[in-house]
Scaffold this motif. Sequence first.
Motif, PDB file in Angstrom:
ATOM      1  N   LYS A 199       7.105   8.836   8.763  1.00  0.00           N
ATOM      2  CA  LYS A 199       5.859   8.327   8.008  1.00  0.00           C
ATOM      3  C   LYS A 199       4.905   8.898   9.532  1.00  0.00           C
ATOM      4  N   PRO A 200       3.754   9.409   9.190  1.00  0.00           N
ATOM      5  CA  PRO A 200       3.096   9.526   7.981  1.00  0.00           C
ATOM      6  C   PRO A 200       3.993  10.440   7.133  1.00  0.00           C
ATOM      7  N   PHE A 201       4.323  10.408   5.748  1.00  0.00           N
ATOM      8  CA  PHE A 201       4.692  11.174   5.119  1.00  0.00           C
ATOM      9  C   PHE A 201       4.140  12.302   4.678  1.00  0.00           C
ATOM     10  N   LYS A 247       3.654  12.384 -10.416  1.00  0.00           N
ATOM     11  CA  LYS A 247       3.535  13.507 -11.471  1.00  0.00           C
ATOM     12  C   LYS A 247       4.831  14.222 -11.327  1.00  0.00           C
ATOM     13  N   ASN A 293       1.248   9.409  -5.365  1.00  0.00           N
ATOM     14  CA  ASN A 293       1.314  10.878  -5.111  1.00  0.00           C
ATOM     15  C   ASN A 293       2.536  11.589  -5.715  1.00  0.00           C
ATOM     16  N   PHE A 338      -3.657  12.650   0.365  1.00  0.00           N
ATOM     17  CA  PHE A 338      -2.867  13.243  -0.549  1.00  0.00           C
ATOM     18  C   PHE A 338      -3.412  13.178  -2.154  1.00  0.00           C
ATOM     19  N   GLY A 339      -3.414  11.777  -2.164  1.00  0.00           N
ATOM     20  CA  GLY A 339      -3.613  11.402  -3.529  1.00  0.00           C
ATOM     21  C   GLY A 339      -5.297  11.930  -3.961  1.00  0.00           C
ATOM     22  N   LEU A 341       0.595   4.035  -2.797  1.00  0.00           N
ATOM     23  CA  LEU A 341       0.491   5.415  -2.526  1.00  0.00           C
ATOM     24  C   LEU A 341       1.410   6.390  -2.852  1.00  0.00           C
ATOM     25  N   ASN A 371       0.436   6.419   7.570  1.00  0.00           N
ATOM     26  CA  ASN A 371       1.062   6.573   6.165  1.00  0.00           C
ATOM     27  C   ASN A 371       0.003   6.453   4.979  1.00  0.00           C
ATOM     28  N   PHE A 372      -0.777   5.175   5.073  1.00  0.00           N
ATOM     29  CA  PHE A 372      -1.732   4.975   4.134  1.00  0.00           C
ATOM     30  C   PHE A 372      -2.853   6.046   4.070  1.00  0.00           C
ATOM     31  N   THR A 426       0.656  -1.438  -0.014  1.00  0.00           N
ATOM     32  CA  THR A 426      -0.108   0.101   0.247  1.00  0.00           C
ATOM     33  C   THR A 426       0.877   1.121   0.047  1.00  0.00           C
ATOM     34  N   ASN A 427       2.105   1.305   0.756  1.00  0.00           N
ATOM     35  CA  ASN A 427       2.888   2.530   0.906  1.00  0.00           C
ATOM     36  C   ASN A 427       3.577   2.709  -0.554  1.00  0.00           C
ATOM     37  N   LYS A 433       3.925  15.215   1.961  1.00  0.00           N
ATOM     38  CA  LYS A 433       4.269  15.428   0.466  1.00  0.00           C
ATOM     39  C   LYS A 433       5.296  16.622   0.084  1.00  0.00           C
ATOM     40  N   ASP A 452      -5.040  15.464  -4.728  1.00  0.00           N
ATOM     41  CA  ASP A 452      -4.643  15.582  -6.092  1.00  0.00           C
ATOM     42  C   ASP A 452      -5.308  15.727  -7.143  1.00  0.00           C
ATOM     43  N   ARG A 474      -2.584   9.068   5.023  1.00  0.00           N
ATOM     44  CA  ARG A 474      -2.163  10.377   4.786  1.00  0.00           C
ATOM     45  C   ARG A 474      -2.059  10.284   3.111  1.00  0.00           C
ATOM     46  N   GLY A 475      -1.266   9.112   2.754  1.00  0.00           N
ATOM     47  CA  GLY A 475      -1.125   9.245   1.291  1.00  0.00           C
ATOM     48  C   GLY A 475      -2.295   9.064   0.441  1.00  0.00           C
ATOM     49  N   GLY A 476      -3.280   8.324   1.176  1.00  0.00           N
ATOM     50  CA  GLY A 476      -4.595   8.321   0.175  1.00  0.00           C
ATOM     51  C   GLY A 476      -5.100  10.063   0.152  1.00  0.00           C
TER      52      GLY A 476
END
Lengths: 122, 1137
Positions: free
Chosen positions: A106-108, A26, A23, B940-941, A19, B933-934, A15-16, A110, B944, B936-938
């Motif tokens: 983490k959580p990262f 681009k 993210n 962000f995605g 994602l 992290n999932f 999943t990491n 962006k 976007d 947060r990443g989700g």
Amino acid sequence: MSEKITLLYVDDEPTNLLLFELNFNKIFNILIADSGLEGLKILKENPQIKVVITDMRMPEMNGIEFIKASKEEFSKISYFILTGYEIDEEISEALKKGLIKKILKKPFNKKIIEEVIKKSLN
Amino acid sequence: MVKKRSRDTNDIYLDVSLPGILSNYKDSDFVTKQKVRFIFYLIWVAIIGTCFLIGSTIYVQIESVEYDKVFYQIISSEILLILFFGFCQFLIIRGRYILASFLFISTTMLCVWFIMWADKGNIIVRFDTVVIIVALLTLLPLIIKKRKHAIFIYIIANTILLIIYAQYSKALLNLPKAAIFDYIIDTSVAMLFIGIVIYYTHDIYRQTLNKAERDINNRIRAEENLKNSELKYTEIFENAQIGIYQTTPDGEILQANPAMLELQGLKSIDDVKNKNLGEVDVFLNRNRQEFIERIEKDGYIKDFESTWFKRNGEFIIVRENARAVRDNEGKTLYYEGFIVNITKRKLAEKALTESELKYASLFENAQIGIFQSTPEGEILNVNPALVRMLGYSSVEELEGKNLVKDSFFVNASRIDFEGLMDKQGFVNNFESEWKTKNGEVIILKENSRTVKDKDGKVLYLEGFLENVTERKKIEKALLESEEKYRSLMENMNDIVMLVDHDDRVLYVNNRFSEKLGYTESEIIGKIGYEILIDPEDQEKIIEANKRRKSNISNQYEAKFIAKDGTKFDFLISGAPVKDSEGNVIGSIGNMIDITERKIAEEKLKKSQQLFQTLALVSPVGIFRTRADGYTTYVNPKWMKISGLRFEEALGNGWLKAVHPDDKKILQINWELKSTKGEDSSAEYRFIKPDGSIVWVLGYAVPEIVDGRIQGYIGTVTNITERKIAEKKIKESEERYRTIIEAFPDIIMISDLNKNILFANDELEKVTGITPKDYKNPDRKARIHSDDMPIVEEAIEKLISGKETHTGIIEVRFIDNWDNIHWFSGITSKMYYNNQLVLQYIARDITEKKKNEQELTKYREHLELHVKERTEELEATNEELSSTNEELHSQSEELQITLKNLQNAQKKLIQAEKMASLGVLASGVAHEINNPLNFIRGGAFGLEDYLQENSKDHLDNIQIFIDSINEGVERAATIVTSLNHYSHKDEFKINECNIHNIIDNCLNILSNQIRDVIGIEKNYTTKNFFFKCNEGKMHQAFLNIITNAVQSIEGKGYIKIRTKAKNKQLQIQITDNGCGISEENLLKIFDPFFTTKDPGKGTGLGLSITYNIIKEHNGNIEINSELYSGTTVIINLPLINK
């Protein structure tokens, strides 16, 4: 920026990986590996990789071990750790020695990741 | 009249009776018949003659000397001749009489010449032969029909034969040349002469004959014509449709034909014949005089039209042509006339003319537009009305235009027209929108039809158009208006009723049913007032209705009874209802429920009375103003207080009485409050006309009706005495206060419920009880619970007993900062405002007590110390005696072991203490951070993706994304904080400057501190050495100072003080923030305990700080009082250098 920077991201969590790729694809050209060994393989196949970001805790080979292994061959690449763990001795050591340029948490975030990578390349 | 002539026999016809044998010629003309008959008989004569000739010849020859015998040649020729004659006769019978004639003559001549030839000896004979020939020639005209020149052929032929004969005979006869010549000439001239005579005789004869025949024929034809004509005229006379008559100038009827009789309605001429017209009842010309005059004058009359009447008035219109028939002397014999009945035609013509006139007039003058057009729409004819309708100036302008092509219609409004015309051939009341010349749209109602000939071929369209635009508009407006009014009526809040002259209800609106409970069907058609009106008011209604009939509108109040018996007061406005001619046909009533108003009026009246009464007897001044502050009323008491008269007080006049110093404030205050509609009160002074000053308390409340301020009512109370008293009290109070304030002990008055009514400054100084705590019986500063019973007992005793004072009581008191004080005090009871209160006088004797306690402690400690020492000494002694040597040899080892043990023990304790939390934290951290992290990443995605693909949605969803991020952030913060528990490894300790660490923390928090929090630093100037893990120490102080900052709402201060003494470094951080309650103070170091708002703190800060301080072998202590502030005291060990 004329061409996107190619970046390798290593993490044992699919999943990491997914994602991260979604993210950042681009901004960067993202390659992914689900283990250190896989990462080394990809590095050999893709000499254009300029940045490597890796998780710390992974089975078989942890992030620092992976970086150490790849640094021998690809010394010009900028390495980063992206971890959910508290910074331990091993990581601090790596940072001190210049093995890694920065520790990302983490959580990262962006924006932070983006800035850090760009800064490291300039 | 023409006399009837019978048809005569055909006696004038000429005919030739022919022998039956000549029947072939019976149809031949007269001349031919004559000729045939003549030749027929002639030939018979010739035959007979020849027979005689033969006899005579024979006789001559026999008898004659010269011959003596019979010359057979002659006889045979003569017999031959007879045969020829017979043949000729045969031909005639056969119808070929001309051929027979010529054959006869030629044969005869040839025969003669033959005879002459044969008998040339006798000249005399010869000569007579010539005579015979000449004789025969004379026959010619009889037989010749066409070729009359044949006569000359015969003559010339005979002459030539004569010459030849003469030449031949001269020798024979021996005649001189001259004689022969003379003979030939004479004979030839004679023959020629005869020929000419015969020719012309024939010609004359022929022409005469022709003429005679023509005349006869003409006559016959004329006679025939005459016969026919007569017949015709008789027929005409008998059968003519035209009436024909003959009358005398006097009017006597001579003749009349059947048509004439029919015209007169008669059957037979005998009914009127020879009777005077005056004697019979027939149609007569009343204008006969004019007729006679004209006919006498001109002899005839032509196309004379006149009306003939019967006696009974029946009439016919006739046209006659007549002439006067006169004798030679010019006397009129009778009138002959032809007459035609033209009544029907005339009447038809007249009707036609009238209809035409009517039509033309209609066409020209009709208000309705009329057109004729070809089926294709080309205009053939329009009338002026249509021209006007369509906005043109003349008929000519429209003619030749095309209704279809020249866009006379708005869009498709006439499409149906063509369909209807095709289908049924006409339209009735067809409405369509037309365009006038200037583009205006009009609605025309159309009645049109196709006009067809008898073969069904369409000739043209004919239409009648009526401009209904205005009517439509009016209709629409009417409809709208009606709808509007209906809707208005239906939805009106008032009741509307319509009744006729007999007071029968015609209409009620919805409101009626709602209010009075009767449905429409229950009330319509009934006599309204009988059902609805309270009997006592019925007369009123009847009276009002009567008046309305006489066209008078009126208004009155009446009580209505609803179906359920409820009574309502209604205000009724009635008006007559008129028809279009202005006749009153009923009345309309508009009813407003005034029941509540009535009650309100009643109440108001009572209230006003009450007010009036109250105002008059009131011991306080009362005034009333309008909403804008304009005074409308003051009561007598007010006037007495202010010294102003009623009139003077009105408006803003009352302000004159106000003390100049109070005027401005009072006015501002009044305006401010009154415009907002708030209660207002003020104390101010009036200066009465006599110069005395009156203090008053003014109080005003707004009068609010239906949410609107109608005005204000206020009271004015004379408080002059109170003011004076107050002043005195104030002065006295001032004196006492000075004493009390200067008093070195705590002076306090409280009620029995621990509410502090009064205290001097000393109370706050010593205990931290601020005036805002006075009314809080649960305030933090309090008597130590252990000592409470003593106090309570003493007070109980005091209240119930006769004593006014207690004895001196010593109690422990916990101040706001949790410091324990010892108080020594006396409590007395007293009455304050009729209330039993307690007065305390207390002195802080803490220092004294502390000294006592410390002394005791020290003593105890000393005892313990001695005991321990003793025991130690004893143990050592024992050990010494038994293991002296061993001890010595292993002392170093032991020391190391001991140190290790101590460390192990320390770790063990820490591990135990933090076991659950630390282990949990270290294990869970990574596992939580990955899912975070999932997320947060989700997030962000998602953000976007929306940013790129659906910006609109992002605006709406941003809040959700922010929430996710906020959640992740908080969770991550907690996890990070938890990590602090997980350090098991040795951390590094360096020498560091504690002041720098504190300053760094302050810097980090500078944006939170801002200007509103004052920082007061009081750092020790002593030199000392301090070692710690700089990072952790930063974290510890950051936590403490953050708490201090966050506890301060608004302005405040933070005091930081460091002290170094006795190998201890003491850092004291004090704030004047909101403080911590006693209850919370016990939990302050518990992990996850927080009083901050969710998200502002994790509850781990102080817990971590505690750990850090403990790790550095220090201790931390927090003193706090709710609402007053908090002091954190940290002690850390210093090391010797």
